[in-house]
Design a protein around this motif. Structure first.
Motif: not given
Length: 71
Positions: A28-38
């Motif tokens: 889930n690394d990419w999902q976490v990165a997207r959520e952090l950016r959001g």
């Protein structure tokens, strides 16, 4: 104990208890990165700053020695 060993131990325990296996490490690394950016964009809007392009604007303000002045 490494993260891989912990994952295998958790998978073994889940199998013994009949529960679903946990997600693999890094799944889930990419999902976490997207959520952090959001979240960062949200915080910027709440603080009254532009939500997009702040890094590119900051880099654009750096002096560029390869550009010659036209004066």
């Amino acid at each position: 104990m490494t993260i891989t060993q912990q994952y295998f131990l958790d998978t073994y325990r889940a199998r013994q208890l009949g529960e679903p296996a946990p997600p693999a490490p890094g799944a889930n690394d990419w999902q976490v990165a997207r959520e952090l950016r959001g979240h960062r964009q949200f915080r910027a809007v709440v603080a009254g700053r532009p939500a997009r392009g702040r890094t590119r604007q900051a880099i654009g303000r750096w002096p560029r020695p390869w550009r010659r002045s036209t004066c």
